[in-house]
Design an enzyme around this catalytic site. Structure first.
Site, PDB file in Angstrom:
ATOM      1  N   SER A 135      -8.643   7.600 -40.638  1.00 43.83           N
ATOM      2  CA  SER A 135      -7.450   8.119 -39.966  1.00 43.83           C
ATOM      3  C   SER A 135      -6.570   8.783 -41.014  1.00 43.83           C
ATOM      4  CB  SER A 135      -6.726   6.947 -39.292  1.00 43.83           C
ATOM      5  OG  SER A 135      -5.531   7.377 -38.691  1.00 43.83           O
ATOM      6  N   LYS A 161     -10.120  11.484 -38.214  1.00 41.08           N
ATOM      7  CA  LYS A 161      -9.069  11.458 -37.173  1.00 41.08           C
ATOM      8  C   LYS A 161      -7.784  11.973 -37.791  1.00 41.08           C
ATOM      9  CE  LYS A 161      -6.486   7.515 -35.419  1.00 41.08           C
ATOM     10  NZ  LYS A 161      -6.568   6.174 -34.776  1.00 41.08           N
ATOM     11  N   LYS A 163      -3.798  12.465 -37.434  1.00 43.26           N
ATOM     12  CA  LYS A 163      -2.579  12.087 -36.720  1.00 43.26           C
ATOM     13  C   LYS A 163      -1.850  13.380 -36.347  1.00 43.26           C
ATOM     14  CE  LYS A 163      -2.551   7.539 -36.877  1.00 43.26           C
ATOM     15  NZ  LYS A 163      -2.500   6.711 -35.660  1.00 43.26           N
ATOM     16  N   ASP A 189      -4.938  11.755 -32.918  1.00 49.55           N
ATOM     17  CA  ASP A 189      -4.193  10.594 -32.396  1.00 49.55           C
ATOM     18  C   ASP A 189      -2.709  10.925 -32.411  1.00 49.55           C
ATOM     19  OD1 ASP A 189      -3.177   8.137 -31.664  1.00 49.55           O
ATOM     20  OD2 ASP A 189      -3.972   7.035 -33.391  1.00 49.55           O
ATOM     21  N   GLU A 214      -6.352  10.801 -28.681  1.00 50.53           N
ATOM     22  CA  GLU A 214      -5.963   9.400 -28.533  1.00 50.53           C
ATOM     23  C   GLU A 214      -4.484   9.282 -28.186  1.00 50.53           C
ATOM     24  OE1 GLU A 214      -7.105   7.229 -32.028  1.00 50.53           O
ATOM     25  OE2 GLU A 214      -5.917   5.462 -31.538  1.00 50.53           O
ATOM     26  N   ASP A 239      -5.190   3.963 -26.609  1.00 54.08           N
ATOM     27  CA  ASP A 239      -4.999   2.922 -27.630  1.00 54.08           C
ATOM     28  C   ASP A 239      -3.868   2.021 -27.121  1.00 54.08           C
ATOM     29  OD1 ASP A 239      -4.155   1.442 -29.852  1.00 54.08           O
ATOM     30  OD2 ASP A 239      -4.065   3.108 -31.247  1.00 54.08           O
ATOM     31  N   LYS A 263      -8.612  -2.538 -30.201  1.00 56.14           N
ATOM     32  CA  LYS A 263      -7.954  -3.193 -31.343  1.00 56.14           C
ATOM     33  C   LYS A 263      -7.700  -4.633 -30.951  1.00 56.14           C
ATOM     34  CE  LYS A 263      -5.295   0.596 -33.306  1.00 56.14           C
ATOM     35  NZ  LYS A 263      -3.944   1.191 -33.363  1.00 56.14           N
ATOM     36  N   GLY A 291      -7.934   0.367 -35.955  1.00 51.66           N
ATOM     37  CA  GLY A 291      -7.501  -0.408 -37.118  1.00 51.66           C
ATOM     38  C   GLY A 291      -5.988  -0.461 -37.175  1.00 51.66           C
TER      39      GLY A 291
HETATM   40  O1  OSB Z   1      -2.704   4.359 -33.740  1.00 49.09           O
HETATM   41  O2  OSB Z   1      -4.615   3.913 -34.513  1.00 49.09           O
HETATM   42  C1  OSB Z   1      -3.392   3.897 -34.644  1.00 49.09           C
HETATM   43  C2  OSB Z   1      -2.507   2.539 -38.099  1.00 49.09           C
HETATM   44  C3  OSB Z   1      -1.420   1.753 -37.794  1.00 49.09           C
HETATM   45  C4  OSB Z   1      -0.962   1.719 -36.503  1.00 49.09           C
HETATM   46  C5  OSB Z   1      -1.600   2.445 -35.497  1.00 49.09           C
HETATM   47  C6  OSB Z   1      -2.706   3.222 -35.798  1.00 49.09           C
HETATM   48  C7  OSB Z   1      -3.149   3.292 -37.125  1.00 49.09           C
HETATM   49  C8  OSB Z   1      -4.242   4.155 -37.571  1.00 49.09           C
HETATM   50  C9  OSB Z   1      -4.986   3.767 -38.821  1.00 49.09           C
HETATM   51  O3  OSB Z   1      -4.538   5.176 -37.024  1.00 49.09           O
HETATM   52  C10 OSB Z   1      -6.089   2.813 -38.526  1.00 49.09           C
HETATM   53  C11 OSB Z   1      -6.692   2.207 -39.766  1.00 49.09           C
HETATM   54  O4  OSB Z   1      -7.308   2.939 -40.547  1.00 49.09           O
HETATM   55  O5  OSB Z   1      -6.548   0.982 -39.967  1.00 49.09           O
HETATM   56 MG    MG Z   2      -4.037   5.022 -32.248  1.00 50.20          MG
END
Ligand code: OSB
Ligand code: MG
Length: 368
Positions: A135, A161, A163, A189, A214, A239, A263, A291
């Protein structure tokens, strides 16, 4: 198994680089860990909550408080405790799923270590390694993003991914697609940063052949996602909206998602996460493991979960060094784009005492 007490431990782990999402920028990950002590042995839990209630309503100090005041005392009544009794014992308390998940994880780890069974075997894993994505946070400029993505591609990550948020969406996606080509598995995302009024704008992502978008809309906006799916051709993945197997079934029935991010913290634990996997499999909905910037403890359990048969897309199960210079367990390392599923009893990993001590900012012993 009888629970004799739980240690709550708050740690602070500096991230290797700031991680920016539509809800904020993280530079240090504050994490609540649990050590469940039983008459048979110990187990570790990791709470997914972040410092501030920006991803969801939960946050570290609230999780510690609800565990201390309500959740841990509620387990005192369980004479012969096993992990399957944790969620029913905590059910009368509303919400606080990340806190509940952490407590169930610690009890499950203690139980499985006693039984000599790994998380992977207990959950029903069918693979001994899992394909990994990464991510990538929001950057100040597109060249910076291309450099970051290039580093991850070179490291072997099998899916990227990005953001996104309003003002950082079509152009960064176009730039990454142009630089890295059509074969790169790419998804985005939004962490709830858009409204259904942005449907036409989000449809501008369609030409870039993304695996999924996402959580574009608010966590409560299930019908909005179903509406959006009529305008946007890119598959919608939820999510934040998916908090239980029931909410997953509802979202699927309403046409709000074509893919689900699982998650365990968000849904109240690994056992509920497995039920979501099962519900999605029954509906032909692919899932992948999300994650929350976990330490090696949460990562070990996530990798075990990601080895279930319905996890058909690479997860946000990146190597330890994507997050932390020094993890508190032996680091998870990428091997040809994959992480190995731990095979030892319970999580199959444990904190290294000196490393754990070095990042600890608070501990509290709660006898039962
Ligand atoms: O939305 O998936 C998410 C990290 C913290 C809170 C929300 C998210 C995320 C990530 C990173 O996208 C996920 C990871 O690599 O642990
Ligand atoms: Mg997410």
């Amino acid at each position: 198994m009888k629970l004799t007490g739980v240690e709550l431990r708050t740690i602070e782990m500096p991230l290797v680089a700031p991680f920016r999402t539509s809800f904020g920028t993280q530079t240090v990950r504050e994490i609540l860990l649990l050590r469940a002590v039983t008459d048979d042995g110990e187990g570790w839990g990791e709470c997914a909550a972040m410092s501030d209630p920006l991803y969801s309503s939960e946050y570290v100090s609230a999780s510690a408080d609800v565990l201390r005041t309500f959740l841990i005392p509620a387990l005192a009544a369980c004479e012969r405790l096993d992990a399957h009794q944790v969620a029913p014992a905590l059910q009368k308390f509303k919400g606080h799923r990340m806190a509940k998940a952490a407590l169930e994880m610690a009890v499950l780890d203690a139980e499985l270590r006693t039984r000599g069974v790994s998380f992977a075997r207990e959950l029903g894993a069918v693979h001994d390694q899992v394909p990994c994505g990464v991510s990538v946070g929001i950057m100040d400029t597109v060249p910076e993003l291309l450099e970051a993505v290039g580093g991850y591609v070179d490291a072997g990550y099998l899916r990227i991914k990005l953001k996104i948020q309003p003002g950082w969406d079509v152009e960064p996606v176009r730039a990454v697609r142009e630089r890295f080509g059509d074969d790169l598995l790419l998804q985005v995302d939004a962490n709830t940063a858009y409204t259904v009024a942005d449907a036409r704008h989000l449809a501008r992502l369609d030409p870039f052949d993304l695996l999924l978008i996402e959580q574009p809309l608010d966590e409560d906006d299930i019908l909005g996602h179903a509406e959006l799916a009529k305008t946007v051709r890119t598959p919608i993945c939820l999510d934040e909206s998916i908090t239980s197997a029931r909410s997953a079934a509802d979202a699927i029935a309403l046409g709000a998602c074509q893919i689900v991010n699982v998650k365990p913290g968000r849904v109240g634990g690994y056992l509920e996460a497995r039920r979501i996997h099962d519900v999605c499999a029954a509906h032909g909905i692919p899932v992948w493991c999300g994650g929350m910037l976990e330490t090696g403890l949460g990562r070990a359990a996530n990798v075990a979960l990601a080895a279930l048969p319905g996890f058909t897309l690479p997860g946000d199960t990146s190597a330890s060094d994507r997050y932390y210079r020094t993890d508190i367990t032996a680091p998870f390392q990428l091997d040809d784009g994959h992480l190995a599923v731990p095979t030892g009893p319970g999580l199959g990993v444990e904190p290294i005492p000196d490393l754990l001590e070095a990042v600890t900012v608070h501990t509290e012993w709660l006898p039962l």
